[in-house]
Design an enzyme around this catalytic site. Structure first.
Site, PDB file in Angstrom:
ATOM      1  N   HIS A 119      14.535  83.392  10.260  1.00 18.93           N
ATOM      2  CA  HIS A 119      14.495  81.608  11.353  1.00 18.93           C
ATOM      3  C   HIS A 119      13.532  81.231  11.362  1.00 18.93           C
ATOM      4  O   HIS A 119      13.653  79.604  11.867  1.00 18.93           O
ATOM      5  CB  HIS A 119      15.772  82.124  11.988  1.00 18.93           C
ATOM      6  CG  HIS A 119      14.795  82.241  13.600  1.00 18.93           C
ATOM      7  ND1 HIS A 119      14.248  83.572  14.222  1.00 18.93           N
ATOM      8  CD2 HIS A 119      14.918  81.797  14.967  1.00 18.93           C
ATOM      9  CE1 HIS A 119      13.420  84.089  14.790  1.00 18.93           C
ATOM     10  NE2 HIS A 119      13.043  82.811  15.805  1.00 18.93           N
TER      11      HIS A 119
ATOM     12  N   HIS B 182      10.668  76.262  12.619  1.00 20.87           N
ATOM     13  CA  HIS B 182      12.003  77.142  13.495  1.00 20.87           C
ATOM     14  C   HIS B 182      12.918  76.404  12.917  1.00 20.87           C
ATOM     15  O   HIS B 182      13.175  75.239  13.704  1.00 20.87           O
ATOM     16  CB  HIS B 182      12.217  77.397  15.098  1.00 20.87           C
ATOM     17  CG  HIS B 182      12.024  77.938  15.727  1.00 20.87           C
ATOM     18  ND1 HIS B 182      13.910  77.544  15.877  1.00 20.87           N
ATOM     19  CD2 HIS B 182      12.440  79.075  16.211  1.00 20.87           C
ATOM     20  CE1 HIS B 182      14.454  78.547  16.847  1.00 20.87           C
ATOM     21  NE2 HIS B 182      12.979  79.078  16.736  1.00 20.87           N
TER      22      HIS B 182
END
Length: 152
Positions: free
Chosen positions: A67, A82
């Protein structure tokens, strides 16, 4: 000084890491990003699965969950990508990484993919951020490919 080392020229622009609509960082729901606790940057509401390197450098971090990615440019500027909000809780579901820590990447290289429909079905926000975590200030650019310029 015949052998003075030439410093590498670094592009100060940070480019799109995913296709999608820009979102002001201050408007994301995660206050760590919105309040710029980790650094300044910009968010994008993604419209494509492919996640690209927004600059050239060395992959300094690849979270095991896929992620988030960190890239350190040759001049020491650190960029965090992110993907989504609270997506670490998915334990990698919906993410596939294509790079490893220590890899050298060029701007536009594929870092990984994200299945945004799956991520949204798990009740996670898909808005994703590009953050300068090494403390430099930025200038947001009104350009289709350039997100912002890093001020060194």
């Amino acid at each position: 000084m015949f052998f003075k080392k030439k410093s590498k020229s670094v592009d100060n622009n940070i480019y799109r890491f995913v296709k999608g609509e820009r979102v002001p960082l201050e408007s994301v729901s995660d206050q760590v990003f919105a309040q710029k606790t980790m650094g300044d940057g910009i968010a994008i509401q993604p419209e494509d699965a492919n996640i690209y390197a927004p600059c050239s450098g060395t992959v300094s971090v690849v979270f095991p969950t896929g992620h988030a990615y960190g890239i350190t440019r040759d001049d020491g500027v650190e960029i965090l990508i992110h993907l989504g909000i609270n997506t670490v809780e998915l334990n990698g579901e919906g993410f596939e990484t294509k790079v490893s820590q220590g890899d050298t990447v060029k701007r536009g290289d594929l870092l990984g993919t994200a299945d945004w429909d799956l991520i949204a079905s798990k009740e996670r926000e898909t808005v994703s951020m590009s953050i300068v975590t090494s403390g430099e200030s930025i200038v947001i650019k009104d350009d289709s490919d350039i997100l912002f310029e890093v001020n060194k």
